[in-house]
Each structure stands twice: as C-alpha cells, then as structure tokens.
Design an enzyme around this catalytic site. Structure first.
Site, PDB file in Angstrom:
ATOM      1  CD  GLN A  25      -3.108  -0.921   2.345  1.00 39.01           C
ATOM      2  OE1 GLN A  25      -3.146   0.294   2.770  1.00 39.01           O
ATOM      3  NE2 GLN A  25      -3.729  -2.014   2.766  1.00 39.01           N
ATOM      4  N   PRO A  61      -5.353  -6.527   4.889  1.00 37.68           N
ATOM      5  CG  PRO A  61      -5.854  -5.212   3.216  1.00 37.68           C
ATOM      6  CD  PRO A  61      -5.200  -5.221   4.560  1.00 37.68           C
ATOM      7  CG  ASP A  77      -8.543   2.265   3.770  1.00 39.14           C
ATOM      8  OD1 ASP A  77      -7.272   2.102   3.708  1.00 39.14           O
ATOM      9  OD2 ASP A  77      -9.367   0.971   3.869  1.00 39.14           O
ATOM     10  CD  GLN A  78      -5.772  -1.197  -0.077  1.00 37.98           C
ATOM     11  OE1 GLN A  78      -4.979  -1.518  -0.694  1.00 37.98           O
ATOM     12  NE2 GLN A  78      -6.465  -2.277   0.593  1.00 37.98           N
ATOM     13  CG  HIS A  94      -8.552   2.035   8.299  1.00 37.98           C
ATOM     14  ND1 HIS A  94      -8.190   0.789   8.132  1.00 37.98           N
ATOM     15  CD2 HIS A  94      -7.925   2.523   9.698  1.00 37.98           C
ATOM     16  CE1 HIS A  94      -7.652   0.435   9.081  1.00 37.98           C
ATOM     17  NE2 HIS A  94      -7.649   1.225  10.061  1.00 37.98           N
TER      18      HIS A  94
END
Length: 299
Positions: free
Chosen positions: A43, A70, A234-235, A257
């Site tokens: 990430q 994850p 959120d990513q 997040h």
C-alpha cells in the site's frame, strides 16, 4: 524510494519529521523483520512506484497472511483490479508464505510507472457474475479445516449467489512450513467491479465460523449496492487525490480508515473530498490534482 530523511524516530519520541527527496526507480528491499503485513508495505510503496522515473522492483518480506490487514492474495485479486481503473498496474509474485508469529514471507512486486493517473467513475456495479475464492491450511493443520471454512462461507452467502466456487487446498511445506489457515472470497460484477472479503483462522474459533464470517462480510457488501468493499475503500483515496479529473466511487459505510485517508489527502494535496449519502451507500467524490510524472514523455 524517495531518498527521504527522517528526524525524531527514536523510542519515546512524540514527533517525527519526514522530508522526502527525489523519486528513483530501481530495485528495493523492505523487511518488517516480523510477521508484519506485506500488504501494508504494498500500500505505501505503490503510489511512489507508479510515479517514479523508471520501472520499480520491490522485494517485500514479512507476513503474507496477517491479521488486521488484507491478505496478500486480496491485493492481487481485488485491489489490483480497482487500481487498473486509474490506469495503474503491478505484478505480484508470492515466493514464500509467512505467518504469525515467525513471518518469513517473501513477495516481489514489479511496477511500470505512468505519466498520470486517470479519474474514475465507479458507480455502476452491474449484476453479480459469481463468487470464487480459496480456502487453505498450512503446516500441520488438517485439510478438513479448509473444507469447513469453505462450507461456512457458502452458508454465509446462501440465497445471494448460486455460483460459488471455492478452491480448497493445503499449502506445500516448501512454500509455507508454518501453521496457518484462512479464506479469501472474491465477487465479480458484470461492470468489471470486484469486491472481496477474507478471514484467518484463530485459536478457539471454529473454522466454519471463520468461513461464515467472511461470507457474511461479502454478502453485506453485495446487498448494500456498493461498488467497493471496506478494505479497498480507503486505499483508493490517494489515487483519487492524485488523478486528473473528477473521481466518483460508490461505497458502503465510510470507514474510519477512509476518513483518516481523506484528512491526510486534503491536508497534503490540498484537494477537497465530498461524501454524499445515497440510501444504503455513499458517494465519495474528489477532483484530483492531476499530478504529472514529468520523467515520462506524453503519450
């Protein structure tokens, strides 16, 4: 990767200062020295790698299937397809599995930089094409646990999807010598949207319950009408902030997040996000800064 300087990173410090330098391509190694999540390393490294002046290869070491993050399979099977919509991509090769508490996992990612990320409109989900996934055990754990997790997942998804294909297997000892069990589920939509859920086996929790919880988590996303799940939600914020144009993403309940990611993006990139409630889901919108990687020529 960005030739940064760090001040104040010592035990007891209440403040740190991070001063980034110039991005560089090339080969890098990041090692948590623990079972810390490799997915979290992916990430933080991907945005820099995608906007580097040359291709990037990163060898990551730590936990491939860690709690509170994850599983690495999710990054390749769900997150990657959502990143593709922004025009970015990466390859992911799992060389060795690493589990809590020893770690020792090894993953290699390779990234070809882009000149500019493109805005996305992820609001049309289409119909559910089917659900597939993997239920695994490793080390000395019996394969029956994987079958129980798969059965639990199917129970959690009952009456919402008739096409559920979950591969059940035991990891090879040369790939994963330590004990672990887990499940990864992926729902594919006719629009190209992909949502997922996962779960790890825990001491004192029946395998069927691990699978059922993962199935119910995916079921909740599918019933909400959202185009992204809570793990990928959120990513996407950093890519929406960097992209050229207005991005819109249909999400479910906004996670803490995501709220944090929005606060950081607005503070650093000076962008503005809006969240508009719409029934059981929310629309996240942002006009990105259109960051240009001037190291690459225009298309």
């Amino acid at each position: 990767m960005c030739q940064a300087r760090l001040k104040g990173a010592s035990i007891g410090s209440t403040e740190i200062e991070f001063i980034p330098g110039k991005l560089s391509g090339g080969q890098y190694i990041a090692d948590t020295m623990t079972a810390g999540s490799i997915s979290l390393l992916i990430q933080v490294s991907l945005p820099c790698a995608l906007l580097a002046p040359a291709p990037v290869s990163v060898s990551l070491r730590g936990g491939t299937n860690a709690d509170m993050a994850p599983q690495v399979d999710y990054m390749g099977e769900v997150f990657r397809y959502m990143l593709n919509k922004f025009g970015g991509d990466f390859s992911l090769d799992v060389l060795r599995r690493g589990y809590y508490p020893k770690g020792g996992g090894q993953v290699k990612i390779e990234v070809t930089p882009v000149r500019c990320l493109q805005a996305v409109d992820v609001t049309e989900r289409g119909d559910l094409r089917g659900v597939h996934g993997w239920s695994f055990v490793a080390g000395t754990l019996p394969i029956g646990m994987a079958h129980q997790m798969a059965n639990g997942a199917k129970q959690g998804l009952r009456n919402i999807c008739n096409k559920v294909n979950i591969e059940v297997y035991k990891e090879d000892r040369s790939m994963a010598p330590d004990n672990c069990s887990g499940i990864i589920l992926v729902g594919e939509m006719t629009s190209g949207c992909v949502v997922g859920s996962d779960g790890l086996g825990k001491r004192g929790v029946e395998p069927i319950e691990v699978g059922r919880k993962a199935g119910e988590e995916l079921r909740k996303v599918l019933e909400s009408g959202a185009c992204v799940d809570s793990h990928v939600q959120d990513q996407l914020i950093i890519y929406m902030a960097l992209a050229a144009g207005k991005s819109t993403v249909k999400a479910g309940e906004i996670t803490l997040h995501t709220q944090t990611a929005i606060y950081i993006a607005e503070t650093i990139a000076k962008t503005k996000f809006t969240i508009t409630p719409c029934g059981e889901h929310n629309l996240i919108q942002c006009t990105g800064i259109g960051f240009i990687n001037n190291n690459l020529p225009p298309a």
